[in-house]
Design a protein around this motif. Structure first.
Motif, short mmCIF file in Angstrom:
data_model
loop_
_atom_site.label_atom_id
_atom_site.label_comp_id
_atom_site.label_asym_id
_atom_site.label_seq_id
_atom_site.Cartn_x
_atom_site.Cartn_y
_atom_site.Cartn_z
N GLU A 143 31.67 59.35 32.90
CA GLU A 143 30.00 58.95 33.80
C GLU A 143 30.06 57.81 34.36
N LEU A 144 30.82 56.69 34.51
CA LEU A 144 30.94 55.64 34.84
C LEU A 144 31.48 56.24 36.84
N GLU A 145 32.17 56.91 37.03
CA GLU A 145 32.52 57.51 38.38
C GLU A 145 31.26 58.35 38.49
N ALA B 257 28.94 56.13 40.52
CA ALA B 257 29.51 55.49 41.11
C ALA B 257 29.30 56.33 42.81
N VAL C 290 35.36 50.26 40.03
CA VAL C 290 35.52 51.25 38.19
C VAL C 290 37.17 51.11 37.31
#
Length: 328
Positions: free
Chosen positions: A221-223, A226, A240
């Motif tokens: 989800e963070l990738e 970003a 990240v």
């Protein structure tokens, strides 16, 4: 009298005293207070073995470094004599020793940087291949990692042989390149570069497998967030992936520094048991002083200085890990 006055004048009953703890509660409290000794009891056998295996040699090393100890003392013809700090003064005042220290630091730094960069690249590439290819590469990495050091050193010695080396033959197939008969060990820098490649080859599998396990913990989800914010592949990795992998990278870097500064069999076997002055690292230099010159006190002093240098690396590692823990 109003209803409000009636409510105000009502007496509130005093609070009841808390009941005394039951027998089960007292038992649980005793178990909790005594539970701190359980981990130490479980670790006791391991700590005892470590004290016997590592403690005695370290104490013996420190003792020898402050003694005049040669073959006469080794065979019992003469008792060991106290030398004070004479061994350390002789070692630290020797220009050759500092040249070996510098060579060892450069060798370890090059090996660690090369290992971490190559290991990270392979670990990232394995995240983009199919499952069967990833399994195949991991099998090859584990097979290479499990190869004995002596066997790997012998193979590399053959690959870079001046007369029958495969590497020279492959390079000679390039246009305008003639490496047939080239001796890679004619000079120290070239020879140590070959040994560095051997060290990196043996260390990369551990780095790849460890970083690969760490990459599985990076939230997708963070990738994706970003990328939605406009970050490219490098931005996702820098902002990240890299911060999440930082504890693992610090651990791997520290272990690699310790291992690469302690390289011995690769140099010893590659040079036929007699490393020249251009190939001397701290480990081989200490060995030569102790078992070739038969000055065990001076050899122990060099080994103890090496241990102190490695303790400095461990101190930096502990400080970095504490900083990471405070941030988290």
């Amino acid at each position: 009298m109003s209803a409000a006055d009636t409510t105000t004048s009502a007496k509130v009953p005093p609070p009841r005293p808390a009941p005394p703890p039951s027998a089960s509660d007292r038992t649980c409290g005793k178990r909790t207070s005594g539970g701190a000794a359980v981990p130490w009891a479980l670790l006791a056998p391991c700590l005892l073995i470590l004290a016997l295996v590592m403690g005695y040699p370290l104490v013996r090393l420190v003792t020898l470094s402050f003694q005049k100890f040669g073959q006469s003392q080794l065979w019992g013809f003469q008792p060991a004599e106290s030398a004070g700090f004479a061994n350390f003064s002789k070692v630290l005042g020797d220009g050759e020793f500092w040249a070996v220290v510098l060579r060892t630091i450069l060798f370890a730094a090059g090996s660690v940087i090369f290992t971490m960069v190559v290991g990270m690249l392979i670990a990232l590439l394995l995240q983009r291949v199919s499952g069967w290819m990833k399994t195949l590469v991991n099998i090859v990495l584990v097979a290479g990692w499990g190869m004995p050091i002596i066997v790997a050193t012998t193979v590399f010695k053959w690959l870079f042989d001046s007369d029958y080396g495969v590497f020279n033959a492959l390079l000679s197939k390039l246009p305008g390149v003639d490496m047939i008969g080239h001796n890679w060990f004619a000079s120290g820098p070239q020879g140590l570069t070959v040994i560095m490649l051997l060290v990196v080859w043996g260390a990369v599998p551990f780095v790849v497998i460890t970083l690969g396990a760490g990459l599985t913990q990076v939230p997708k989800e963070l990738e994706e967030a970003a990328r939605l914010d406009g970050a490219g592949s490098w931005g996702v990795f820098r902002y990240v992936t890299l911060p999440i992998l930082k504890p693992i990278i610090v651990m791997l870097t520290t272990l690699s520094v310790i291992w690469d500064m302690g390289v011995f069999p690769q140099v010893f076997v590659m040079r036929g048991g007699h490393p020249e002055a251009e190939f001397q690292l701290l480990t081989t230099y200490s060995y030569d002083k102790a078992f070739v010159v038969n000055d065990y006190g001076q050899g122990s002093a060099i080994a103890l200085v090496t241990v102190l240098l490695l303790l400095g690396v461990v101190a930096v590692y502990m400080r970095q890990m504490l900083k990471i823990g405070e941030v988290e």
